[in-house]
Design an enzyme around this catalytic site. Sequence first.
Site, PDB file in Angstrom:
ATOM      1  N   ARG A  39       0.801  -1.336   0.031  1.00 53.82           N
ATOM      2  CA  ARG A  39      -0.014  -0.007   0.019  1.00 53.82           C
ATOM      3  C   ARG A  39       0.615   1.296   0.009  1.00 53.82           C
ATOM      4  O   ARG A  39       0.567   2.161  -0.600  1.00 53.82           O
ATOM      5  CB  ARG A  39      -1.054   0.040   1.266  1.00 53.82           C
ATOM      6  CG  ARG A  39      -2.139  -0.846   0.967  1.00 53.82           C
ATOM      7  CD  ARG A  39      -2.999  -0.875   2.309  1.00 53.82           C
ATOM      8  NE  ARG A  39      -4.413  -1.541   1.801  1.00 53.82           N
ATOM      9  CZ  ARG A  39      -5.385  -1.916   2.736  1.00 53.82           C
ATOM     10  NH1 ARG A  39      -4.976  -1.761   4.164  1.00 53.82           N
ATOM     11  NH2 ARG A  39      -6.262  -2.479   2.217  1.00 53.82           N
ATOM     12  N   LYS A 201     -19.036 -16.042   1.928  1.00 54.02           N
ATOM     13  CA  LYS A 201     -20.401 -15.939   2.087  1.00 54.02           C
ATOM     14  C   LYS A 201     -21.192 -15.210   0.994  1.00 54.02           C
ATOM     15  O   LYS A 201     -20.802 -14.211   0.695  1.00 54.02           O
ATOM     16  CB  LYS A 201     -20.585 -15.016   3.674  1.00 54.02           C
ATOM     17  CG  LYS A 201     -20.351 -15.828   4.725  1.00 54.02           C
ATOM     18  CD  LYS A 201     -20.788 -15.013   5.888  1.00 54.02           C
ATOM     19  CE  LYS A 201     -20.734 -15.736   7.224  1.00 54.02           C
ATOM     20  NZ  LYS A 201     -20.871 -14.888   8.445  1.00 54.02           N
ATOM     21  N   GLY A 354     -10.027  -8.338  -0.583  1.00 51.68           N
ATOM     22  CA  GLY A 354      -8.650  -8.532   0.267  1.00 51.68           C
ATOM     23  C   GLY A 354      -8.007 -10.049   0.183  1.00 51.68           C
ATOM     24  O   GLY A 354      -6.819 -10.158  -0.300  1.00 51.68           O
ATOM     25  N   GLY A 377     -12.820  -3.686   1.061  1.00 51.64           N
ATOM     26  CA  GLY A 377     -14.238  -3.212   1.438  1.00 51.64           C
ATOM     27  C   GLY A 377     -14.579  -2.169   0.514  1.00 51.64           C
ATOM     28  O   GLY A 377     -15.879  -2.063   0.138  1.00 51.64           O
TER      29      GLY A 377
HETATM   30  P1  ADP Z   1     -12.297 -11.495  -0.532  1.00 48.09           P
HETATM   31  O1  ADP Z   1     -11.649 -11.112   0.579  1.00 48.09           O
HETATM   32  O2  ADP Z   1     -11.466 -11.843  -1.826  1.00 48.09           O
HETATM   33  O3  ADP Z   1     -13.399 -10.576  -0.949  1.00 48.09           O
HETATM   34  P2  ADP Z   1     -13.770 -13.380   1.039  1.00 48.09           P
HETATM   35  O4  ADP Z   1     -13.614 -12.614   2.432  1.00 48.09           O
HETATM   36  O5  ADP Z   1     -15.445 -13.154   0.661  1.00 48.09           O
HETATM   37  O6  ADP Z   1     -12.786 -12.952  -0.125  1.00 48.09           O
HETATM   38  O7  ADP Z   1     -13.745 -15.052   1.340  1.00 48.09           O
HETATM   39  C1  ADP Z   1     -12.334 -15.480   1.767  1.00 48.09           C
HETATM   40  C2  ADP Z   1     -12.615 -16.653   2.516  1.00 48.09           C
HETATM   41  O8  ADP Z   1     -13.637 -17.599   1.795  1.00 48.09           O
HETATM   42  C3  ADP Z   1     -11.371 -17.310   2.552  1.00 48.09           C
HETATM   43  O9  ADP Z   1     -10.819 -17.050   3.954  1.00 48.09           O
HETATM   44  C4  ADP Z   1     -11.550 -18.773   2.154  1.00 48.09           C
HETATM   45  O10 ADP Z   1     -10.962 -19.609   3.198  1.00 48.09           O
HETATM   46  C5  ADP Z   1     -13.069 -18.743   2.411  1.00 48.09           C
HETATM   47  N1  ADP Z   1     -13.789 -19.851   1.637  1.00 48.09           N
HETATM   48  C6  ADP Z   1     -13.575 -19.957   0.228  1.00 48.09           C
HETATM   49  N2  ADP Z   1     -14.066 -21.087  -0.134  1.00 48.09           N
HETATM   50  C7  ADP Z   1     -14.584 -21.931   1.009  1.00 48.09           C
HETATM   51  C8  ADP Z   1     -15.210 -23.109   1.172  1.00 48.09           C
HETATM   52  N3  ADP Z   1     -15.542 -23.934   0.407  1.00 48.09           N
HETATM   53  N4  ADP Z   1     -15.381 -23.370   2.485  1.00 48.09           N
HETATM   54  C9  ADP Z   1     -15.301 -22.378   3.609  1.00 48.09           C
HETATM   55  N5  ADP Z   1     -14.607 -21.310   3.144  1.00 48.09           N
HETATM   56  C10 ADP Z   1     -14.379 -20.900   2.065  1.00 48.09           C
HETATM   57 MG    MG Z   2     -11.965 -11.078   2.831  1.00 49.70          MG
END
Ligand code: ADP
Ligand code: MG
Length: 398
Positions: A39, A201, A354, A377
């Site tokens: 960053r 989620k 992230g 975010g």
């Molecule tokens: P980003 O930060 O890229 O937006 P998220 O925070 O939404 O991504 O999600 C990331 C998390 O989702 C990771 O910690 C990963 O381990 C979890 N994850 C991905 N697939 C699964 C799964 N099938 N079961 C449980 N957790 C999962």
């Molecule tokens: Mg995340």
Amino acid sequence: MNKQTINDLSDAQVRGKRALVRVDFNVPLEHGRVADDTRIRAALPTIRALLDRGVRVILLSHLGRPKGKPEPKYSLEPVAARLDELLPNEHVVFVESTDTDEAIKATHDPANRVVLLENTRFLGGEETNDERLARGLAELGDFYVNDAFGSAHRAHASTEGVARYLQPAVAGLLMQKELDYLGRALENPHHPFVAVLGGAKISGKIDVIEQLLPKVDHLVIGGAMACTFFKAMGLETGKSLVESDRVDMAKELLARGGDKLVLPTDATVAPSLDAPQSAQAVPRDAIPADQAMFDVGPKSAAEFARIISGAKTVLWNGPMGVFETKPFDAGTRAVAEALAAATGKDATTIVGGGDSAAAVADLGLEDKMSHVSTGGGASLEFLEGKVLPGVAALDDKR
Ligand code: ADP
Ligand code: MG
């Protein structure tokens, strides 16, 4: 972009002046040192561009979550040290005091070309966007630059309030790059436009799905999110992460999305995350009741990669599986590599989120993407179609 940037300011407007620059130096620290300077490096183009034009640069940032008063472990001092290394021809002056008058004094010393002020969240009123604080901050510069895309979704005194009292108020180059890439993907993407969504989620990304569905040619779904769709399709999901209160919504999306929605056809499952050696790939309709899906299966990963390879614009948010634990990183790696290859074939590839950005960095593929967003975010809120207060506060293009 419809906001003014530092490039819209004339030399007469800036030469010899103090630019108050809000940056996002919210970096991880380890043993009093900066553990990841991504960053800080991302802000260098703006800092250098201003210095080159004879502008003195006064930097503001938050770090961590101190509660409106100084907490030594959140001091920006290590950041000042790292920035000093990254700017070999400059001496970075760090102002430890959170007394506004002392800070103002430091900004008026013509010898101080680069000044970093202490953590904005040490100041009561930062997070409540206090008007008095915003007015005080406005005295630290002669014009305002917001380069903190990662903080733009929060209306704080240093990101939003100050812009009401200090003009011109314009975007920095990182902010401009973020808004250009993300904005073009939403407004004017080259087709085929493929969005790849994953992560833990569905509930956190439902507005993004709604926003993207009418715009994309394919919406590829991986991550735990896929399990909620499986449930909606009446499949056994075993011990997988399913959001039962979102199953109806997933059903409705399946009906509405039609062929655009691309779900995994197979899954990599295991009894638990502690048993990666037991991982196996199964068709999506054969997930054992006592196991969980931790990644998309190899057939799905190959199919996702094929769809990505035909795209002209790819937007990726959220890992395909639990990429932190091998071998459940395979789907995420396949998608990252497919994006990298697509970039090489003239596609625009954008990574937001992230954890997705961290996965790309782990794989050493950052430079092979058109753009990796620095704001988790903030990029999510932007993709949801929300107005980012830190952006809205900047001067419109004339
Ligand atoms: P980003 O930060 O890229 O937006 P998220 O925070 O939404 O991504 O999600 C990331 C998390 O989702 C990771 O910690 C990963 O381990 C979890 N994850 C991905 N697939 C699964 C799964 N099938 N079961 C449980 N957790 C999962
Ligand atoms: Mg995340």
